[in-house]
Write an enzyme that holds these catalytic residues in place. Structure first.
Site, PDB file in Angstrom:
ATOM      1  N   SER A  25      -1.669 -34.824  25.992  1.00 45.11           N
ATOM      2  CA  SER A  25      -1.373 -36.126  25.383  1.00 45.11           C
ATOM      3  C   SER A  25      -2.407 -37.175  25.801  1.00 45.11           C
ATOM      4  CB  SER A  25       0.023 -36.577  25.821  1.00 45.11           C
ATOM      5  OG  SER A  25       0.032 -36.739  27.221  1.00 45.11           O
ATOM      6  N   GLU A  32       3.380 -26.176  32.390  1.00 43.98           N
ATOM      7  CA  GLU A  32       4.499 -25.611  33.157  1.00 43.98           C
ATOM      8  C   GLU A  32       5.634 -25.152  32.249  1.00 43.98           C
ATOM      9  OE1 GLU A  32       3.523 -28.649  32.872  1.00 43.98           O
ATOM     10  OE2 GLU A  32       5.039 -30.160  33.354  1.00 43.98           O
ATOM     11  N   GLU A  37       2.339 -40.866  17.912  1.00 47.80           N
ATOM     12  CA  GLU A  37       2.309 -39.435  17.597  1.00 47.80           C
ATOM     13  C   GLU A  37       3.711 -38.891  17.869  1.00 47.80           C
ATOM     14  OE1 GLU A  37       0.429 -36.791  20.483  1.00 47.80           O
ATOM     15  OE2 GLU A  37      -0.299 -35.521  18.849  1.00 47.80           O
ATOM     16  N   LYS A  48      -4.797 -24.386  34.842  1.00 42.74           N
ATOM     17  CA  LYS A  48      -3.465 -24.942  35.141  1.00 42.74           C
ATOM     18  C   LYS A  48      -2.742 -25.007  33.791  1.00 42.74           C
ATOM     19  CE  LYS A  48      -0.909 -28.031  35.082  1.00 42.74           C
ATOM     20  NZ  LYS A  48       0.368 -27.950  34.313  1.00 42.74           N
ATOM     21  N   CYS A  59      -1.925 -30.490  17.467  1.00 42.65           N
ATOM     22  CA  CYS A  59      -2.693 -31.745  17.571  1.00 42.65           C
ATOM     23  C   CYS A  59      -3.367 -32.072  16.250  1.00 42.65           C
ATOM     24  CB  CYS A  59      -3.737 -31.641  18.662  1.00 42.65           C
ATOM     25  SG  CYS A  59      -4.993 -30.426  18.289  1.00 42.65           S
ATOM     26  N   PHE A 106       1.306 -27.356  26.166  1.00 44.36           N
ATOM     27  CA  PHE A 106       2.294 -26.317  25.847  1.00 44.36           C
ATOM     28  C   PHE A 106       2.100 -25.710  24.469  1.00 44.36           C
ATOM     29  CE2 PHE A 106       4.307 -29.719  23.503  1.00 44.36           C
ATOM     30  CZ  PHE A 106       4.849 -29.048  22.426  1.00 44.36           C
TER      31      PHE A 106
HETATM   32  P1  NAD Z   1       1.010 -33.277  28.212  1.00 45.60           P
HETATM   33  O1  NAD Z   1      -0.007 -34.346  28.296  1.00 45.60           O
HETATM   34  O2  NAD Z   1       2.414 -33.608  28.525  1.00 45.60           O
HETATM   35  O3  NAD Z   1       0.614 -32.081  29.211  1.00 45.60           O
HETATM   36  C1  NAD Z   1      -0.692 -31.543  29.235  1.00 45.60           C
HETATM   37  C2  NAD Z   1      -0.982 -31.060  30.654  1.00 45.60           C
HETATM   38  O4  NAD Z   1      -0.957 -32.187  31.538  1.00 45.60           O
HETATM   39  C3  NAD Z   1       0.048 -30.064  31.166  1.00 45.60           C
HETATM   40  O5  NAD Z   1      -0.624 -29.027  31.849  1.00 45.60           O
HETATM   41  C4  NAD Z   1       0.920 -30.890  32.107  1.00 45.60           C
HETATM   42  O6  NAD Z   1       1.412 -30.159  33.193  1.00 45.60           O
HETATM   43  C5  NAD Z   1      -0.032 -31.968  32.605  1.00 45.60           C
HETATM   44  N1  NAD Z   1       0.664 -33.242  32.881  1.00 45.60           N
HETATM   45  C6  NAD Z   1       1.781 -33.715  32.264  1.00 45.60           C
HETATM   46  N2  NAD Z   1       2.099 -34.932  32.755  1.00 45.60           N
HETATM   47  C7  NAD Z   1       1.180 -35.233  33.691  1.00 45.60           C
HETATM   48  C8  NAD Z   1       0.965 -36.365  34.536  1.00 45.60           C
HETATM   49  N3  NAD Z   1       1.780 -37.411  34.517  1.00 45.60           N
HETATM   50  N4  NAD Z   1      -0.088 -36.334  35.372  1.00 45.60           N
HETATM   51  C9  NAD Z   1      -0.927 -35.284  35.387  1.00 45.60           C
HETATM   52  N5  NAD Z   1      -0.775 -34.188  34.606  1.00 45.60           N
HETATM   53  C10 NAD Z   1       0.262 -34.159  33.769  1.00 45.60           C
HETATM   54  O7  NAD Z   1       0.864 -32.623  26.759  1.00 45.60           O
HETATM   55  P2  NAD Z   1       1.803 -31.537  26.093  1.00 45.60           P
HETATM   56  O8  NAD Z   1       3.111 -32.178  25.742  1.00 45.60           O
HETATM   57  O9  NAD Z   1       1.807 -30.287  26.884  1.00 45.60           O
HETATM   58  O10 NAD Z   1       0.977 -31.233  24.752  1.00 45.60           O
HETATM   59  C11 NAD Z   1       1.112 -31.988  23.578  1.00 45.60           C
HETATM   60  C12 NAD Z   1       0.016 -33.012  23.463  1.00 45.60           C
HETATM   61  O11 NAD Z   1      -1.260 -32.365  23.522  1.00 45.60           O
HETATM   62  C13 NAD Z   1       0.024 -33.745  22.133  1.00 45.60           C
HETATM   63  O12 NAD Z   1      -0.239 -35.093  22.354  1.00 45.60           O
HETATM   64  C14 NAD Z   1      -1.105 -33.082  21.358  1.00 45.60           C
HETATM   65  O13 NAD Z   1      -1.675 -33.891  20.357  1.00 45.60           O
HETATM   66  C15 NAD Z   1      -2.072 -32.812  22.445  1.00 45.60           C
HETATM   67  N6  NAD Z   1      -3.025 -31.775  22.085  1.00 45.60           N
HETATM   68  C16 NAD Z   1      -4.297 -32.164  21.811  1.00 45.60           C
HETATM   69  C17 NAD Z   1      -5.232 -31.217  21.424  1.00 45.60           C
HETATM   70  C18 NAD Z   1      -6.634 -31.625  21.103  1.00 45.60           C
HETATM   71  O14 NAD Z   1      -7.468 -30.750  20.984  1.00 45.60           O
HETATM   72  N7  NAD Z   1      -6.945 -32.901  20.954  1.00 45.60           N
HETATM   73  C19 NAD Z   1      -4.866 -29.870  21.335  1.00 45.60           C
HETATM   74  C20 NAD Z   1      -3.554 -29.510  21.647  1.00 45.60           C
HETATM   75  C21 NAD Z   1      -2.627 -30.483  22.025  1.00 45.60           C
END
Ligand code: NAD
Length: 500
Positions: free
Chosen positions: A226, A176, A383, A173, A281, A149
């Protein structure tokens, strides 16, 4: 507001799925609209379209593909205001910050224009027996990009620009929680001349991600999000024989040595720690200060800078940062502050009671700062994706480096010092993928490789840079020989061929 939809084969459609989920305006707390989630049947149909569309696209000349990339870059620049507004409304970040991320997304398109150069092959004349050998790269087929997000434009562009340029079909994808910007990018790709079916979008949550991970037609998966989800995506995706690159969570430390310019260090910490409400991140979440006296002086400056921060809705003039993304995220931040105090932290700045006039139901968190954080506290171990930041105190550089390296994450880290010796040791010894010396957010530019170490990245690939081109292509190596038309058959040769 109109719901973002699936984008399949060049057209928007609701898809077959029955499920929906709310998309919020974090500044007001209102549900902006219900998003239609795609289901497996929709993904099946999408893959039937994307497969042939991608093959045809991959057979186009490099020059033709790059023309589309150039045009897309122009269109993203043209529509920066529209994209920034979409980011602000759904993610909550300020318009200026949104424009900053769009600029970084452009870097991915700019580097993708170098695709013909970074994918060109190798050739060796006469490796033995008058055989010439060459290697070349081809697109892998259909690639899926699953994004978080916090960067609704930059991360989708970072993941997809090179995938498109190298001749693949793409399924994005998006998160959401922020699907609006991805829908607009779909329109721009079409206007840029990308053939229908090459770029597609499906919306949804874990259910559609599972369908993607299991789908036999999808060859590669790029994930950003994450660590909990990214590790799962990596394990499940690879167990279905896909190549997977997962870029995951971070806990980025900033070491400050006594010889640093403390005014600069304080400004850097506050900007990198609280910008985007701490939802990056690469945000700095922990300041590890060497020496008690330095820590006291630095803390004073940080507190003074923090007091000046203005928090408000994305379109408020002069706002330094906006709300966090959901009410659940707001609660996580407030709970983390509460727990830090219970565990012995000294709450120096408390942002929990912030009220933004006219936006009382928005998901706002004021800046919070906890000093004397230690390694047994949750505030260091996890985090916390929001504007609560920690100060830790170390006796010397050895202890500071040990703290950074004890953390499970290794996305980024920074050091503030005037000592070349200390910064050289820092670069050598700190186990993080992206390091800054007097640079608090050391995100590599589009032509360098991006990615963390340890549990901040799963898989060997990098985002951005030449590694992205390698990830989205497969290599073939051809040995060829062209005997003279009248040459005589040399007969059987049963031993393993040797070229000496
Ligand atoms: P998230 O893991 O909740 O969601 C990421 C994606 O995974 C979304 O598209 C979501 O729909 C999907 N998703 C969520 N739960 C799922 C599940 N149980 N099974 C399968 N798919 C699922 O992450 P977020 O809250 O959207 O973003 C924040 C996180 O992203 C933080 O931890 C941040 O550090 C990380 N991030 C990392 C980088 C990097 O380059 N390392 C860059 C940006 C964000």
């Amino acid at each position: 507001m109109e719901s973002a939809m699936q984008y399949i084969g060049g057209a928007f459609e609701p898809g077959f799925g029955q499920r929906t989920g709310p998309v919020y305006n974090p500044a007001t707390g209102d549900v902006a609209y219900q998003l239609h989630y795609a289901d497996r049947a929709t993904l099946d149909r999408l893959c039937e379209i994307a497969g042939p569309a991608g093959r045809e696209w991959g057979n186009q000349s490099h020059a033709r593909r790059i023309q589309v990339i150039f045009k897309m870059r122009e269109l993203v620049i043209r529509d920066t205001e529209i994209l920034a507004e979409l980011i602000g409304r759904e993610n909550g970040k300020t318009l200026d910050d949104a424009k900053g991320e769009i600029g970084r997304g452009l870097e991915a398109l700019e580097f993708a224009a170098a695709e013909p150069h970074v994918t060109k092959g190798e050739f060796t004349r006469n490796v033995g027996g008058n055989i010439d050998m060459f290697s070349f790269r081809q697109p892998v087929g259909i690639v899926a990009c699953i994004s978080p997000f916090n960067f609704p434009v930059m991360v989708p562009l970072a993941m997809t620009a090179m995938a498109v340029a190298t001749g693949n079909a793409v399924i994005l994808k998006p998160s959401e929680r922020v699907p609006g910007a991805a829908a607009h990018l779909s329109k721009l790709w079409a206007e840029a001349g990308l053939p229908a079916g090459v770029w597609n979008v499906v919306n949804g949550d874990a259910e559609i991600v599972d369908a993607i991970l299991e789908h036999p037609a999808i060859a590669a998966i790029s994930f950003v999000g994450s660590t909990r989800v990214g590790e799962y995506v990596y394990q499940k995706g690879t167990s279905h024989n896909k190549r997977v690159a997962s870029f995951t969570g971070g806990k980025n430390h900033m070491i400050v040595l006594p010889d640093a310019d403390l005014d600069q260090a304080a400004s850097a910490f506050v900007s990198a720690g609280f910008g985007a409400a701490g939802q990056r991140c690469m945000a700095i979440s922990v300041c590890v200060v060497v020496g008690e006296e330095t820590a006291d002086k630095l803390r004073e400056r940080i507190v003074a800078q923090t007091a000046k921060l203005r928090v408000g809705p994305y379109d408020m003039k002069g706002a330094d940062y906006g709300p966090v993304v959901t009410a659940a995220a707001q609660k996580t931040v407030n709970d983390a502050i509460e727990r830090a105090v219970t565990e012995g932290g000294e709450l120096v700045v408390d942002g929990r009671d912030l009220q933004v006039e006219g936006h009382e139901a928005g998901f706002f968190c004021g800046p919070s700062l906890v000093d004397r954080v230690t390694m047994d506290m949750q505030l260091w171990q996890e985090e916390i994706f929001g504007p609560v930041r920690a100060i830790m105190r170390a006796q010397d550089l050895d202890e500071a480096i040990a703290i950074v390296n004890a953390h499970e994450y290794g996305n980024g880290a920074a050091i503030f010092t005037r000592s070349g010796y200390a910064s050289q040791r820092f670069a050598n010894e700190v186990e993080a993928g992206m390091l800054g010396v007097n640079v608090p957010i050391p995100i590599p530019v589009g032509y360098h490789n991006f990615g963390g170490l340890r549990r901040s990245k799963f898989g060997e690939a990098h985002m951005f840079g030449p590694d992205a081109a390698r990830f989205y292509t497969k290599m073939k190596t051809v040995s060829h020989r062209w005997p003279e038309p009248e040459s005589v058959d040399e007969g059987l040769s049963m031993s393993f061929p040797s070229n000496s």
